[in-house]
Write an enzyme that holds these catalytic residues in place. Structure first.
Site, short mmCIF file in Angstrom:
data_model
loop_
_atom_site.label_atom_id
_atom_site.label_comp_id
_atom_site.label_asym_id
_atom_site.label_seq_id
_atom_site.Cartn_x
_atom_site.Cartn_y
_atom_site.Cartn_z
CB CYS A 111 29.10 46.59 43.37
SG CYS A 111 30.64 46.56 42.47
CB CYS A 141 43.02 49.54 40.19
SG CYS A 141 43.46 47.79 40.11
CB CYS A 144 42.12 45.96 33.20
SG CYS A 144 42.62 44.72 34.40
CB CYS A 162 34.22 49.53 38.75
SG CYS A 162 35.79 49.05 38.03
CD GLU A 209 32.77 55.25 40.44
OE1 GLU A 209 33.41 56.00 39.72
OE2 GLU A 209 32.18 54.24 40.02
CB CYS A 212 39.21 48.79 34.05
SG CYS A 212 38.74 49.26 35.71
N1 SAH Z 1 39.86 44.23 40.39
C1 SAH Z 1 38.95 43.15 40.43
C2 SAH Z 1 37.58 43.56 40.90
C3 SAH Z 1 37.04 44.86 40.39
S1 SAH Z 1 36.60 44.93 38.70
C4 SAH Z 1 38.88 42.46 39.09
O1 SAH Z 1 39.41 42.98 38.13
O2 SAH Z 1 38.32 41.36 39.05
C5 SAH Z 1 35.15 43.87 38.64
C6 SAH Z 1 34.85 43.28 37.30
O3 SAH Z 1 34.45 44.31 36.37
C7 SAH Z 1 36.04 42.57 36.67
O4 SAH Z 1 35.66 41.34 36.12
C8 SAH Z 1 36.46 43.55 35.59
O5 SAH Z 1 37.17 42.90 34.60
C9 SAH Z 1 35.13 44.11 35.16
N2 SAH Z 1 35.21 45.39 34.44
C10 SAH Z 1 35.98 46.45 34.67
N3 SAH Z 1 35.74 47.44 33.78
C11 SAH Z 1 34.78 46.97 32.95
C12 SAH Z 1 34.08 47.51 31.83
N4 SAH Z 1 34.35 48.72 31.36
N5 SAH Z 1 33.16 46.73 31.24
C13 SAH Z 1 32.87 45.48 31.70
N6 SAH Z 1 33.48 44.93 32.75
C14 SAH Z 1 34.43 45.66 33.37
FE1 SF4 Z 2 41.91 47.02 38.60
FE2 SF4 Z 2 39.91 47.60 36.93
FE3 SF4 Z 2 41.65 45.68 36.30
FE4 SF4 Z 2 39.90 45.25 38.29
S1 SF4 Z 2 39.41 45.58 36.12
S2 SF4 Z 2 42.11 44.83 38.30
S3 SF4 Z 2 39.77 47.35 39.13
S4 SF4 Z 2 42.13 47.87 36.54
#
Ligand code: SAH
Ligand code: SF4
Length: 357
Positions: free
Chosen positions: A113, A120, A124, A345, A95, A127
């Site tokens: 973006c 990944c 998290c 994302c 995406e 996510c």
């Molecule tokens: N892996 C990297 C970059 C991709 S995620 C990282 O984690 O920083 C980019 C941003 O989107 C990160 O700050 C992440 O914490 C945030 N993010 C991911 N899923 C999200 C969600 N459901 N709501 C809000 N922010 C989110």
């Molecule tokens: Fe990976 Fe999503 Fe965590 Fe970024 S926020 S490190 S993409 S699991």
């Protein structure tokens, strides 16, 4: 017979492409021309290289891959955000999101973006990408290809379209695909390619401390955002499992080293989750960032099915921001973009996976 490995032309910088063209039996000056066609004009097949004769085009066709990402799905949000689901040559989907388009007053800024991995490994808790696990790294050509193929698609309706800013905030952890991300940045920066300034590109990381230090040495110009989310190790362990490997003390030390070396301000991202966006949490962040050249970006969490996490109220967000501001920390609240099109994302890919099951 040519025994050279057939490479992806989008992976190669000008000097590599020039050398490759010479090895394919093309005149050396072709390297620069091919680079411009591939990286600036975002051509989709060799036929489009109008100033190169059929014989040389044939050699390119046989010696190099040119594999644009295929659009599977595109969604346009009411606020002009466009989300694309692309298919790679091996069938995996990724995406990327185009922001700031269609805002007439802001026509000169178009941010993409981009994703850096399929899935990944960090996992998290909030996510959509993390829920599905890690599948593979993207190549430099696949990372920058998202910018090229969005540009190609957009130029069909707007011939002057040009991406101006890039954030590495799509699927994946950029610093766990370090070499490919840095190569993609180098190619996107080339004035004969997209010519995007280093300072207009930002890498976001969940906190790979040693790579933050390495980035300060390898590319001190590119922007850095750190997904902090909490100033407490216990909470951060739950939200970002990577915190067990690089806890807050180690992460903040790497951030201080980064700033000492680069003199750059780091953006700290904080996803605000209902029930956790308390004043105490804001004050703890304020204390943690004291003395650090920092900017805080608050992101009300985008609810993802299966995570059980919801967005706090607008009042809670405002209070969190005010609390940080009162401690002298610059704060912005991320504008909610494309929430009507699942722009967080990994959400679109996940939706496709569910549809196919
Ligand atoms: N892996 C990297 C970059 C991709 S995620 C990282 O984690 O920083 C980019 C941003 O989107 C990160 O700050 C992440 O914490 C945030 N993010 C991911 N899923 C999200 C969600 N459901 N709501 C809000 N922010 C989110
Ligand atoms: Fe990976 Fe999503 Fe965590 Fe970024 S926020 S490190 S993409 S699991």
């Amino acid at each position: 017979m040519n025994t050279m490995k057939r490479m992806d032309c989008r992976d190669l910088n000008q000097s590599e492409l020039t050398q490759h063209c010479a090895e394919l039996g093309l005149p050396k000056f072709r390297g620069r021309q091919v680079f411009q066609w591939v990286q600036q004009k975002a051509v989709q097949n060799w036929e489009e290289l109008r100033n190169i004769g059929a014989g040389d085009r044939q050699k390119l066709q046989e010696g190099l891959f040119l594999q644009p990402l295929r659009k599977v799905k595109a969604q346009i949000s009411q606020d002009g955000t466009r989300k694309f689901l692309f298919r790679c040559a091996d069938g995996e989907t990724l995406e990327c999101v185009l922001m700031d388009y269609d805002r007439r007053k802001n026509r000169d800024r178009h941010t993409v973006c981009v994703s850096t991995q399929i899935g990944c490994a960090v996992g998290c808790a909030f996510c959509a990408t993390g829920l599905g696990g890690w599948r593979r790294n993207l190549s430099p050509g696949e990372i920058l290809g998202q910018v090229l193929d969005i540009t190609y698609l957009m130029r069909q309706e707007d011939p002057d379209f040009q991406v101006t800013n890039i954030v590495f905030m799509g699927m994946g952890e950029p610093l766990l695909n370090y070499e490919a991300v840095l190569k993609a940045i180098e190619l996107l920066n080339d004035p004969e390619g997209q010519g995007i300034g280093m300072r207009r590109m930002t890498i976001s990381t969940s906190g790979v401390a040693p790579k933050i230090r390495q980035l300060a040495k390898d590319n001190p110009q590119v922007g850095l955002a750190v997904s902090l989310h909490s100033a407490h190790n216990t909470t951060r362990d739950q939200l970002i499992p990577m915190n067990r490997k690089y806890p807050l003390e180690e992460l903040m030390e790497a951030c201080r080293d980064y700033t000492t070396l680069t003199n750059r301000r780091i953006t700290f991202e904080i996803a605000l989750i209902s029930g956790q966006a308390t004043l105490e949490a804001a004050q703890a962040v304020g204390h943690l960032l004291k003395g650090q050249l920092a900017h805080v970006n608050l992101i009300p969490v985008n609810p993802v099915a299966g995570t059980g996490m919801a967005r706090p109220t607008a009042k809670e967000v405002q209070q969190f921001a005010q609390s940080l501001e009162s401690m002298g920390i610059p704060v912005s609240v991320r504008e909610e973009k494309g929430t009507d099109i699942d722009a967080a994302c990994g959400q679109l890919r996940r939706q496709l996976e569910c549809e196919q099951k």
